[in-house]
Every structure is written in structure tokens, then in C-alpha cells.
Enzyme design. Structure first.
Site, PDB file in Angstrom:
ATOM      1  N   CYS A 148       0.825  -1.206   0.000  1.00 28.96           N
ATOM      2  CA  CYS A 148       0.000   0.000   0.000  1.00 28.96           C
ATOM      3  C   CYS A 148       0.859   1.255   0.000  1.00 28.96           C
ATOM      4  O   CYS A 148       1.692   1.443   0.887  1.00 28.96           O
ATOM      5  CB  CYS A 148      -0.901   0.005   1.223  1.00 28.96           C
ATOM      6  SG  CYS A 148      -1.994  -1.413   1.257  1.00 28.96           S
ATOM      7  N   ASP A 153       6.948   3.485  -1.475  1.00 32.28           N
ATOM      8  CA  ASP A 153       7.852   4.567  -1.855  1.00 32.28           C
ATOM      9  C   ASP A 153       7.965   4.586  -3.387  1.00 32.28           C
ATOM     10  O   ASP A 153       8.342   3.581  -3.987  1.00 32.28           O
ATOM     11  CB  ASP A 153       9.216   4.282  -1.210  1.00 32.28           C
ATOM     12  CG  ASP A 153      10.164   5.455  -1.298  1.00 32.28           C
ATOM     13  OD1 ASP A 153       9.902   6.347  -2.130  1.00 32.28           O
ATOM     14  OD2 ASP A 153      11.145   5.477  -0.541  1.00 32.28           O
TER      15      ASP A 153
END
Lengths: 449, 283
Positions: free
Chosen positions: B178, B181
Site C-alpha cells: 500500500c 515509496d
């Protein structure tokens, strides 16, 4: 003096020796009739590494210019943008890096020397352009090395092996990826266009790679890294991971697959034991504790760096540099980096148990280790920088009951190499200009936060 | 700012808060909560005391704790409620993993939805992991009567390097990625959590029919993740129809802190889910 031999590879029957000295490969052949070594070929990597860097930077410059141009257009379209914002978005070109004073010297090693399984090709990797170089071997020619191709790779290659059929070379790099390169032909893939995709990857520096075959003849690729991992992956379906071999506590530096024990695999590295695995079951079948055997040969070179040293300055760190074995003889040989001792273990080929049977102390530190698989002999190269007229290499042969140093072969090799290279401008060196010969210890992990 | 930088400043409020929580954590982390004991309510941790820079380099040698192999992992510490004293064995194993769980919002919402599954969050940032630990301690002790939140836990780790040290082959049913980066620079693409090469490791840990969930607010990263998952022979994309009917997708869209942030900013959220296909015949 002649620069020490960084790496050497011996062919299966022990008749040809390939040596790396700085950025040069030297080949010597054992002449059976004359009972002496003769020079058989050489190759010097004259590629200038700065060319590769310049090319990379200019590509990056072009990319950035195109990107900036696109941004500029966008900004001009956007009339509401203030002057200061515009100024802050002005970009500079990428610069060609120039090493400043005190920068570490750049060494253009040749590394990862290996023969194809049929011994018709020789592979090597160059530092200058991070390329895999393929040579055809023809001993009828004055120079047996015939350059076939030079395939640059995206990152620095660190280990290689070939598929069972010798059609592909599998190159593992320091970025953790493995690439498959066509071993034959002279076609080169353009790496800068991103046409070369890795077939598998670790998120860790790869240190060793090997191919094993299961009972049905299916191949598996074994890859070892500096995060203690040894991974088995199906080949050519490298997207299917078979298993990991768990049990190493430190980085793995060397892998060795014996021809006589189809389920066995040996590994070693920063651990104080040598591991024997059944790779079919994934089990660590033996871990030979080497602390006691190694201890008498350790010295200041094995003291941990001052930054990581303890208060009494007694923290010792050593690493096994290389493990080798033979075609039929159920033995493995290994050495610890920056020491003089060569250890030889007998292996129970059914269960994989290791037992030390012999320790051979050389006169100098061992730099590299290679075995002539079917001749049951070993070649070590030596760090002779501090001793005048010392041998650059030593041959150790099996006499049916034990291994012993072959004095005659050593002298013949010494005479041959000194005659060939004593005035060679590439091979000559001063003691202080020697390439780094010991790099395994630097693989040890130093934890940050 | 470096984690632990304010150690030099004992008067710092944050430092005092962190120290107190650390003591608390050490005491309560691994204990089985006794529901009959009347304990006072533990306050939920306050996020502002756990701030840390948003990124961590997945390639560097962090001081990480990880087991030598999945068999050596001591899960009892993470899920004390699911440890059977009589047999000294875990009664369940982890089947859902949230890779890069951040502040743990997804874990907390998944917990009551999957009471029969153990759910593990992995996070690489120390302070953020501490926050999630404190949050779980508080939730467990405040819900002791119902044994709530016993099936979720968190550990600090680098999933890109050490996932196989924690999970056996085919152990997982679901993996969540989720708002990872984005690593915009091309040079850094290997640092992305979804790459061709890493997907093979995720496929190893997932069982056949297991699901990979991805969500991001960065279109470029979404396209990248979809491209790589679609290219991988062991994954197949699930339809938007499937997504609509899956409760995890709903939770993932709204539960995570990043998801809420994107909502506040009225940004887009891109979801893609993939099923783990059976291995083809070995060649």
C-alpha cells in the site's frame, strides 16, 4: 618485479594454466614431451574506463536536457508561474566526474576467469567497461586466445557460470542481478538501450553462482549473496524459486558443486565453518568448525578494522576465500584470505560429512585457488611481493594417498613466467603499486541504524 | 533528522515520551493479556512523537533482527494469544502480510475482518514500527475482554531482502503493498518494492490462488507495478468487477493513513490486484 597473479584457472587435465595479472590474461601450457611449461597466449585489456564513464555521462546529459526542455516548455505555458520559481527550476548539466586529489586509484582488473564446460571457450570479466569477454581457444596458433565478443553489462560482474549445454553464460553482478548472455557468436546487445533484462535478482551483492542438475536432468541456478542467502532457482524458468538454503550466519563468498555427489553443495565465507548442503532436501548436512584449524595461521591481517575493534584490540575476523573440489576424488580444498594454509577435507560422498585430512602450509599468503578437476591437482597463486625471487604460484598434486607440493612443476612454471614477463611493461610493478589482492573480508556487513 | 538524535537532549518532550513508551513496550510487548485483571486504559500512541524521515534505503546494512530460517522464527512473541502452552506450538501461522505497513491503519482494520488469520505488518523505519507496536499494545489491552487485535502484529524488517527468512514456500494467502515509496528517479527503480526479480520471491511465499494487492496515488508507479506484475508468468490481474466485490480492496482504499491523506487532498487512488497462478511444468 612481476605483479602477483590475482586469479588463475587450470583446465580439467591440468595441462593449461590461465593467469590474470592486472588487466592481462597470460596462458601457459604444460608441454608433455619437454616436461616443461611454455607460453601459449596472452591478452591485454586496453579499454580505457574513462571512455565508458564519458559515454554514460553524455547519455545522462542528453536525457536531462530533454527532460529540462520539456519542463521549460511546460513552465512557459503556465503563465502564472512567478519569476523566482522559474529561476529555481533552471537545471544544470550532469558533469563528467574527475577524481580529485586523494581519490582512491582506479584499478582495471580482469576478473572471474572461467572455462566453458567443453573447454573450447574462455570467459573473463573486465572492470574497465564491466564487460563479459569471450575467447575461443586455439592452441595451434601462437596466441591461443581469440577474442570472440565483448558484452558490456549494466553493473560490475562478480561471478559467472555456464548452462549445462554451454549455450549461455550466466553472469552475476554486484547489484544483485543475474544476466544470461549468449556464449557463442559475436552479437553484442546494446545495454544502454535497456535491452538486457536480468533473469533473476537478489537485493544484495552476488558473490557466487553455480548450476546444479536434478535426477531428471533439470537445471537449477544457485546464487549466493552477502546477506547469508543461497537461493536455488529453476533454469530456464528463473521466475520459479525452488528454495533457499538456510544456515549461513555471515556472507557467503564461495560455492562449489562436486561432480561426484549429485545432491551435495559446499559453501563458505564469513562464517567460522564450512557448510555442506544437500540441496535437494535443503538441509545443512554438516558444518565443519574451522576455528581451531585456522587459528594458528591468523595474524594482524585478520584483526577487525579499528572502527569495529573491541577494547582489547583482539577481535579477529577471517573469511574463507575459495572452495574447490575434483571430478572423482571426494575431497574439497579451501583457504582463508590472507593466510598461508591450504586445508584439505575428505568428504563422505553419500552423506556429505567433512573431515579435515591435511593442512599444507605455503611459504607465502595464498591469493587464489584453482583445481584441475580430472587431474586431482591444485594450483595456488602466491603473494610474493615481500620476498625476492619467490615463486608466483605452486602446484599441489595427489599421489594416491595424499597431496604434496610438486617442486619440479613449480620451478618450471617459475622459469617460464619470469622469462616471459620479466621485461613486460604490463606485468612489471613496484611493491607499492600492487592491485588489491584481498577483497573478501570487505564483504562483511557493518550495520547502520 | 536521525532517529534517536534527540537523545542528547533529555529535556525534549518527544524524548521523554519515547522513553516512557519504550519501557511500556518492553513490559507489555510479549505478554498474554489477562482479561480478568482490571487494568487502566492505555492511551493510544500519538503519532507526532514518532516522526521519522519518510524514506529508508533498502540496500543499506540496517541493524535488523531476522531469523536464520522460517523454522527458527519465534512467533510466540508476536502473537502470544495463539501460542499453545501445552504443545509449545503456535496454533496458527501468519497468512496475511502487509509489506511496508507504515502506521498500521490497514492491519487494524483487517484484524476484525479476518479473526481466523494471523496478519503481519513489516516496516523498515524504526520509529514507525514502534508506533505500530504501541498502537497494538494499547488496542489489545483496551479490548482484552473480547481478545481483540490479538491476530495482528508488526516487526521491523527489510522485506526486500529478508522475506524468505520469515515465510515458508506457499505460506501466505494475501500480500499488501500500500502506497509504496515511488522512487521516481530511473536510477532508483531497483529500490521499488515491485520489480520483476522480487516478484519471483513474492510468488514463492504466496500459495496458489493467493492475492497481491497494490494501491498507490502515483500514476507512474501504478503503471510500473501493473506492467511488471502482468509480465510475470506467475501472476494474473483480477478484474475491476472482482475488486468491487472484495472487502480488502475497500479497506485498503480507506483504512491506511496514506489513503486518508490522499482522500483529504482529493487525489487519485489506483488499485491493482493479482492472483498467484500455479507453477507451470518445470522444464
Amino acid at each position: 618485479m612481476i605483479h602477483p597473479i590475482q586469479t588463475a584457472v587450470v583446465n580439467r587435465d591440468g595441462s593449461v594454466v590461465f593467469c590474470v595479472i592486472k588487466n592481462m590474461i597470460q596462458v601457459f601450457r604444460w608441454d608433455q614431451t619437454k616436461s616443461e611449461f611454455v607460453a601459449a597466449g596472452q591478452w591485454v585489456d586496453d579499454e580505457d574506463s574513462s571512455n565508458a564513464i564519458k559515454k554514460k555521462v553524455s547519455e545522462e546529459q542528453q536525457r536531462q536536457r530533454a527532460e529540462n526542455e520539456a519542463k521549460r516548455r511546460k513552465i512557459e505555458d503556465d503563465a502564472a508561474e512567478s519569476e523566482t520559481a522559474k529561476r529555481s527550476r533552471r537545471h544544470k548539466d550532469a558533469k563528467v566526474p574527475v577524481p580529485g586529489a586523494g581519490a582512491p586509484p582506479v584499478y582495471n582488473h580482469v576478473r572471474n576467469l572461467a572455462l566453458s564446460r567443453d573447454e573450447k571457450l574462455l570467459y573473463a570479466c573486465t572492470d574497465s567497461d564491466k564487460a563479459l569477454v569471450v575467447f575461443a581457444l586455439d592452441f595451434d596458433k601462437e596466441n591461443c586466445l581469440i577474442l570472440q565478443k565483448r558484452q558490456p553489462l549494466p553493473k560490475r560482474p562478480n561471478a559467472l557460470t555456464t548452462t549445462q549445454d554451454d549455450k549461455q553464460v550466466l553472469v552475476a553482478d554486484k547489484f544483485g542481478d543475474v544476466y544470461s548472455v549468449d556464449a557463442r557468436g559475436s552479437d553484442v546487445v546494446d545495454v544502454s538501450k535497456g535491452n538486457l533484462e536480468p533473469i533473476l535478482g537478489h537485493v544484495s551483492l552476488l558473490t557466487a553462482v553455480a548450476i546444479v542438475c536434478d535426477a531428471d536432468g533439470k537445471q537449477l541456478l544457485v546464487t549466493a549473496d552477502r546477506d547469508e542467502h543461497i537461493r536455488l532457482t529453476h533454469y530456464p524458468q528463473t521466475y520459479i524459486v525452488d528454495k533457499w538454503l538456510f544456515g549461513s550466519k555471515q556472507f557467503v563468498s564461495t560455492l562449489c558443486v562436486p561432480e561426484w555427489g549429485t545432491n551435495l553443495l559446499f559453501s563458505a565465507g564469513g562464517d567460522n565453518f564450512v557448510s555442506s548442503w544437500n540441496w535437494q532436501s535443503g538441509e545443512l548436512v554438516d558444518a565443519l568448525d574451522i576455528d581451531e584449524l585456522v587459528n594458528p595461521f591468523l595474524g594482524d591481517a585478520q584483526l577487525a578494522p579499528s572502527k569495529f575493534q573491541d577494547e582489547s584490540n583482539s577481535l579477529v575476523e577471517y573469511a574463507v576465500s575459495k572452495l574447490v573440489t575434483f571430478s572423482n576424488l571426494p575431497y574439497v580444498a579451501f583457504f582463508v584470505e590472507q593466510t598461508r594454509a591450504l586445508f584439505i577435507c575428505k568428504v563422505d560422498p553419500l552423506v556429505g560429512k567433512l573431515m579435515l585430512v591435511q593442512t599444507i602450509e605455503m611459504s607465502l599468503n595464498i591469493v587464489s585457488l584453482s583445481s584441475a578437476l580430472s587431474a586431482d591437482s591444485i594450483m595456488v597463486t602466491l603473494d610474493h611481493r615481500d620476498s625476492e625471487n619467490a615463486h608466483l604460484a605452486a602446484f599441489i598434486t595427489w599421489d594416491g594417498t595424499q597431496f604434496s607440493v610438486d617442486g619440479e612443476k613449480n620451478i618450471s612454471f617459475h622459469n617460464c613466467i619470469t622469462e616471459k614477463l620479466h621485461e613486460d611493461p604490463v606485468a612489471s610493478t613496484e611493491a607499492q603499486d600492487i592491485y588489491p589482492l584481498y577483497s573478501v573480508a570487505t564483504l562483511r556487513k557493518r550495520a547502520e541504524n | 533528522m536521525k532517529a534517536g538524535m534527540s537523545l542528547d537532549d533529555p529535556s525534549s518532550k518527544r524524548q521523554a515520551y519515547r522513553l516512557k513508551k519504550q519501557e511500556n513496550r518492553q513490559e507489555l510487548k510479549h505478554v498474554r493479556i489477562d482479561p480478568s485483571a482490571s487494568s487502566e486504559k492505555i492511551d493510544l500512541p500519538r503519532k507526532r512523537f514518532y516522526r521519522q524521515r519518510a524514506h529508508s534505503n533498502p540496500f543499506s546494512d540496517h541493524q535488523l533482527e531476522y531469523p536464520v530460517s522460517p523454522e527458527e522464527m519465534d512467533w510466540q512473541k508476536l502473537y502470544p494469544h495463539f501460542f499453545d502452552e501445552a504443545t509449545s506450538k503456535m496454533t496458527k501461522e501468519v497468512t496475511i502480510a502487509d509489506i511496508g505497513c507504515g502506521f498500521g491503519g490497514l492491519l487494524i482494520d483487517l484484524s476484525p475482518e479476518f479473526p481466523e488469520n494471523l496478519i503481519l505488518g513489516m516496516e523498515i523505519r524504526v520509529q514507525v514500527t514502534n508506533y505500530v507496536e504501541d498502537r497494538i499494545i494499547a488496542l489489545r489491552s483496551n479490548n482484552a475482554a473480547t481478545n481483540g487485535y490479538q491476530n495482528i502484529s508488526v516487526l521491523r524488517g527489510n522485506a526486500m531482502k529478508f522475506l524468505p527468512n520469515f515465510f515458508r514456500k506457499s505460506q501466505l494467502e494475501k500480500m499488501f503493498f500500500c502506497f509504496p515509496d515511488p522512487h521516481f528517479k530511473q536510477r532508483k527503480h531497483k529500490a521499488r518494492i515491485i520489480t520483476n526479480t522480487l516478484l519471483s520471491e513474492y510468488a514463492y511465499a504466496l500459495k496458489e490462488g493467493g492475492i497481491v494487492y497494490t494501491i498507490t496515488d502515483v500514476l507512474d508507479l501504478h503503471q510500473w507495478m501493473v506492467k511488471h506484475l502482468e509480465e510475470h508468468p506467475l501472476f494474473d490481474r483480477l478484474s475491476t468487477e472482482w475488486e468491487k466485490n472484495d472487502k480488502c480492496v475497500q479497506i485498503m482504499r480507506h483504512a491506511t493513513e496514506e489513503g486518508k491523506k490522499v482522500e483529504r487532498k482529493k487525489g487519485d487512488k489506483y488499485v491493482a490486484c493479482f492472483v498467484r497462478l500455479p507453477n507451470p511444468t518445470i522444464m
